[in-house]
Motif scaffolding. Structure first.
Motif, PDB file in Angstrom:
ATOM      1  N   GLY A  59      30.399 -31.379  -6.436  1.00 41.79           N
ATOM      2  CA  GLY A  59      29.857 -31.971  -7.612  1.00 41.79           C
ATOM      3  C   GLY A  59      29.854 -31.232  -8.774  1.00 41.79           C
ATOM      4  N   PRO A  60      28.220 -30.783  -9.413  1.00 45.67           N
ATOM      5  CA  PRO A  60      27.876 -29.807 -10.494  1.00 45.67           C
ATOM      6  C   PRO A  60      28.681 -28.090 -10.424  1.00 45.67           C
ATOM      7  CG  PRO A  60      25.999 -30.603  -9.405  1.00 45.67           C
ATOM      8  CD  PRO A  60      26.955 -30.770  -8.654  1.00 45.67           C
ATOM      9  N   TYR A  61      28.507 -27.705  -8.776  1.00 51.04           N
ATOM     10  CA  TYR A  61      28.718 -26.089  -8.374  1.00 51.04           C
ATOM     11  C   TYR A  61      29.194 -26.432  -7.736  1.00 51.04           C
ATOM     12  CZ  TYR A  61      23.874 -27.882  -8.014  1.00 51.04           C
ATOM     13  OH  TYR A  61      22.380 -29.261  -7.478  1.00 51.04           O
ATOM     14  N   THR A  62      30.126 -24.525  -8.552  1.00 49.69           N
ATOM     15  CA  THR A  62      31.266 -24.125  -7.686  1.00 49.69           C
ATOM     16  C   THR A  62      31.521 -23.248  -6.820  1.00 49.69           C
ATOM     17  OG1 THR A  62      31.882 -25.282  -9.457  1.00 49.69           O
ATOM     18  CG2 THR A  62      33.426 -23.430  -8.284  1.00 49.69           C
ATOM     19  N   LEU A  63      32.094 -23.274  -5.458  1.00 50.79           N
ATOM     20  CA  LEU A  63      31.925 -21.925  -5.049  1.00 50.79           C
ATOM     21  C   LEU A  63      33.275 -21.659  -4.676  1.00 50.79           C
ATOM     22  CD1 LEU A  63      31.010 -20.628  -2.656  1.00 50.79           C
ATOM     23  CD2 LEU A  63      32.669 -21.683  -1.344  1.00 50.79           C
ATOM     24  N   GLY A  64      33.480 -20.712  -6.061  1.00 52.50           N
ATOM     25  CA  GLY A  64      34.631 -19.689  -6.331  1.00 52.50           C
ATOM     26  C   GLY A  64      34.841 -18.587  -5.766  1.00 52.50           C
ATOM     27  N   PRO A  65      35.234 -17.511  -6.826  1.00 52.97           N
ATOM     28  CA  PRO A  65      35.379 -15.999  -6.226  1.00 52.97           C
ATOM     29  C   PRO A  65      34.363 -15.353  -6.615  1.00 52.97           C
ATOM     30  CG  PRO A  65      37.235 -17.176  -7.245  1.00 52.97           C
ATOM     31  CD  PRO A  65      36.433 -17.715  -7.544  1.00 52.97           C
ATOM     32  N   ARG A  66      33.572 -15.498  -7.724  1.00 52.79           N
ATOM     33  CA  ARG A  66      32.268 -14.687  -7.928  1.00 52.79           C
ATOM     34  C   ARG A  66      31.352 -15.041  -7.073  1.00 52.79           C
ATOM     35  NH1 ARG A  66      31.161 -15.119 -14.480  1.00 52.79           N
ATOM     36  NH2 ARG A  66      33.432 -14.072 -14.969  1.00 52.79           N
ATOM     37  N   ALA A  67      31.017 -16.427  -6.334  1.00 55.08           N
ATOM     38  CA  ALA A  67      30.133 -16.775  -5.879  1.00 55.08           C
ATOM     39  C   ALA A  67      30.723 -16.795  -4.361  1.00 55.08           C
ATOM     40  CB  ALA A  67      30.248 -18.853  -5.926  1.00 55.08           C
ATOM     41  N   GLY A  68      32.309 -16.310  -3.894  1.00 53.84           N
ATOM     42  CA  GLY A  68      32.410 -15.895  -2.294  1.00 53.84           C
ATOM     43  C   GLY A  68      31.948 -13.994  -2.376  1.00 53.84           C
ATOM     44  N   ALA A  69      32.204 -13.784  -3.030  1.00 51.49           N
ATOM     45  CA  ALA A  69      32.332 -12.347  -3.354  1.00 51.49           C
ATOM     46  C   ALA A  69      30.656 -11.935  -3.115  1.00 51.49           C
ATOM     47  CB  ALA A  69      31.919 -11.091  -4.542  1.00 51.49           C
ATOM     48  N   ARG A  70      29.775 -13.033  -3.756  1.00 46.88           N
ATOM     49  CA  ARG A  70      27.914 -12.453  -3.807  1.00 46.88           C
ATOM     50  C   ARG A  70      28.002 -12.920  -2.181  1.00 46.88           C
ATOM     51  NH1 ARG A  70      24.394 -16.413  -5.047  1.00 46.88           N
ATOM     52  NH2 ARG A  70      26.253 -17.391  -6.080  1.00 46.88           N
ATOM     53  N   LEU A  71      28.473 -13.290  -1.901  1.00 45.85           N
ATOM     54  CA  LEU A  71      28.054 -14.548  -0.519  1.00 45.85           C
ATOM     55  C   LEU A  71      27.976 -13.116   0.210  1.00 45.85           C
ATOM     56  CD1 LEU A  71      27.717 -15.810   1.771  1.00 45.85           C
ATOM     57  CD2 LEU A  71      29.487 -16.954   1.533  1.00 45.85           C
ATOM     58  N   GLY A  72      29.487 -13.105   0.222  1.00 46.37           N
ATOM     59  CA  GLY A  72      30.139 -11.490   1.091  1.00 46.37           C
ATOM     60  C   GLY A  72      29.118 -10.160   0.917  1.00 46.37           C
ATOM     61  N   ARG A  73      28.490 -10.004  -0.519  1.00 50.04           N
ATOM     62  CA  ARG A  73      27.418  -8.877  -0.202  1.00 50.04           C
ATOM     63  C   ARG A  73      26.817  -9.452   0.143  1.00 50.04           C
ATOM     64  NH1 ARG A  73      29.807  -8.966  -5.129  1.00 50.04           N
ATOM     65  NH2 ARG A  73      27.906 -10.050  -6.462  1.00 50.04           N
ATOM     66  N   GLU A  74      25.661 -10.595   0.054  1.00 51.10           N
ATOM     67  CA  GLU A  74      24.549 -11.072   0.550  1.00 51.10           C
ATOM     68  C   GLU A  74      24.233 -10.901   2.023  1.00 51.10           C
ATOM     69  OE1 GLU A  74      22.282 -14.124  -1.609  1.00 51.10           O
ATOM     70  OE2 GLU A  74      22.931 -13.670  -3.557  1.00 51.10           O
ATOM     71  N   VAL A  75      24.961 -11.449   2.398  1.00 53.02           N
ATOM     72  CA  VAL A  75      25.518 -11.767   4.522  1.00 53.02           C
ATOM     73  C   VAL A  75      25.264 -10.217   4.613  1.00 53.02           C
ATOM     74  CG1 VAL A  75      25.702 -14.189   4.112  1.00 53.02           C
ATOM     75  CG2 VAL A  75      27.702 -12.744   4.359  1.00 53.02           C
ATOM     76  N   SER A  76      25.762  -9.484   4.533  1.00 51.44           N
ATOM     77  CA  SER A  76      26.155  -8.592   3.742  1.00 51.44           C
ATOM     78  C   SER A  76      25.047  -7.076   4.784  1.00 51.44           C
ATOM     79  CB  SER A  76      27.473  -7.373   3.697  1.00 51.44           C
ATOM     80  OG  SER A  76      28.317  -7.766   3.705  1.00 51.44           O
ATOM     81  N   ARG A  77      24.288  -7.302   3.910  1.00 49.16           N
ATOM     82  CA  ARG A  77      23.432  -7.043   3.443  1.00 49.16           C
ATOM     83  C   ARG A  77      22.011  -7.623   4.218  1.00 49.16           C
ATOM     84  NH1 ARG A  77      22.531  -7.865  -1.269  1.00 49.16           N
ATOM     85  NH2 ARG A  77      21.670  -8.882  -1.935  1.00 49.16           N
TER      86      ARG A  77
END
Length: 356
Positions: free
Chosen positions: A171-189
């Motif tokens: 819908g109105p939400y996008t799981l693109g490269p920016r979100a993917g990179a941010r997810l990687g950083r946050e779960v790593s932390r």
């Protein structure tokens, strides 16, 4: 002996839900189940547009499956199946009870029971069950089996384990490269704070560019599974079973439902825009912008609002946003609630009805 017809869903995401309900009921003593696979006339839309009870929207050879003796219960979902089930109800003189899962398109009084979730904004009615999460068959036995199977495959990674399940655009939400990179950083932390390893699984909806960005951002010991079609070694269930904590991209209500069923702490990852008060780096997508306009200015029946599910999960203590303290709610089975509602429905006498 109650007889069930399952008019199978034509979309994969809904198929699991209707099958979960029908198969669970069919396991009750004395119940039987027949599965009907229909083929549709794609150009024939008037039966569901006008709310008819009709077989005009399905092909003639598919209609031949629908003959007496009529079932006690018909279960389905999807707008194209609504006219068919209304027709069955009419032909049986009201004997057949019609249970619809997911989004209802016709008038609510044309269903005997609607089993739905908050994103469809279905008002409370005596014949509506508003569950928090979608239906599935994930239980302790399946998790134990998956844990036994997959534990040796991840023995090179040190526990505890944080499992990360990744969906895609919604819908109105996008799981693109920016979100993917941010997810990687946050779960790593999070993993660094816990001294944990990461078990990461993508899905059929995860864009390749997003997976690549996620992979590049992971900086702790991990295993990343890139989804493959019809892969018998898909470790999704094993990762859920082994998890001490679970992170789910909040676009996927189905994956959130299964994560919450484990009884483990569940965290929702904000793709961007899911919490208006919190600004995060977002990916641009034309389809997302158009959907947001539809939600704001269009007819609500044409959209779904998954933020309502997020709010319900928070209120029930079943999930929290990634970065917040975990919820304190207890795992529950919305499938059990649906089964109980169906049993109550089948046990109620009813006069014949005429569905127009």
């Amino acid at each position: 002996m109650p007889a069930i017809w399952l008019i199978d869903a034509y979309r994969a995401g809904e198929r699991g839900q209707v099958r979960a309900l029908a198969q669970t009921l069919a396991e009750l003593p004395g119940w039987s189940l027949e599965v009907k696979q229909l083929e549709y006339r794609q150009a024939v839309v008037w039966p569901h547009v006008v709310g008819a009870a009709s077989l005009a929207g399905i092909r003639s050879h598919a209609a031949k499956q629908l003959a007496p003796p009529w079932p006690d219960l018909v279960i389905t979902c999807g707008v194209r199946n609504e006219p068919v089930c209304r027709w069955l109800r009419q032909q049986s003189g009201g004997h057949t009870r019609y249970v619809h899962v997911g989004r209802p398109w016709g008038p609510l009084d044309s269903f005997d029971l609607v089993v739905t979730t908050p994103q469809y904004r279905v008002p409370d009615r005596p014949n509506v069950l508003n569950n928090v999460l979608t239906l599935h068959r994930l239980d302790a036995a399946r998790l134990a089996q998956a844990q036994q199977l997959f534990a040796p495959r991840f023995s090179d990674l040190s526990p505890p384990y944080i499992t990360v399940n990744v969906g895609g655009n919604s819908g109105p939400y996008t799981l693109g490269p920016r979100a993917g990179a941010r997810l990687g950083r946050e779960v790593s932390r999070l993993a660094e704070e816990r001294g944990a390893s990461l078990l990461v699984s993508t899905s059929a909806r995860t864009p390749v560019a997003t997976t690549d960005a996620l992979a590049a951002a992971l900086r702790v010991p991990h295993r990343l599974y890139r989804w493959q079609a019809e892969d018998p070694d898909n470790p999704y269930l094993g990762m859920l079973a082994l998890a001490d904590e679970i992170v789910v991209s909040a676009d996927s209500i189905a994956m959130l439902s299964e994560a919450c069923a484990t009884g483990k702490p569940v965290y929702m990852f904000d793709l961007g825009g899911m919490r208006p008060a919190i600004a995060v780096d977002r990916d641009a997508r034309l389809g997302a912008s158009l959907y947001a306009l539809l939600m704001r200015y269009g007819w609500q029946r044409l959209s779904r609002d998954i933020s309502l599910v997020h709010a319900a999960l928070e209120d029930a203590g079943l999930a929290a946003w990634l970065g917040d303290p975990p919820g304190s709610g207890q795992a529950r089975s919305d499938l059990d609630a649906a089964v109980a509602s169906v049993l109550a429905l089948v046990g109620e006498p009813r006069a014949p009805v005429d569905v127009q």
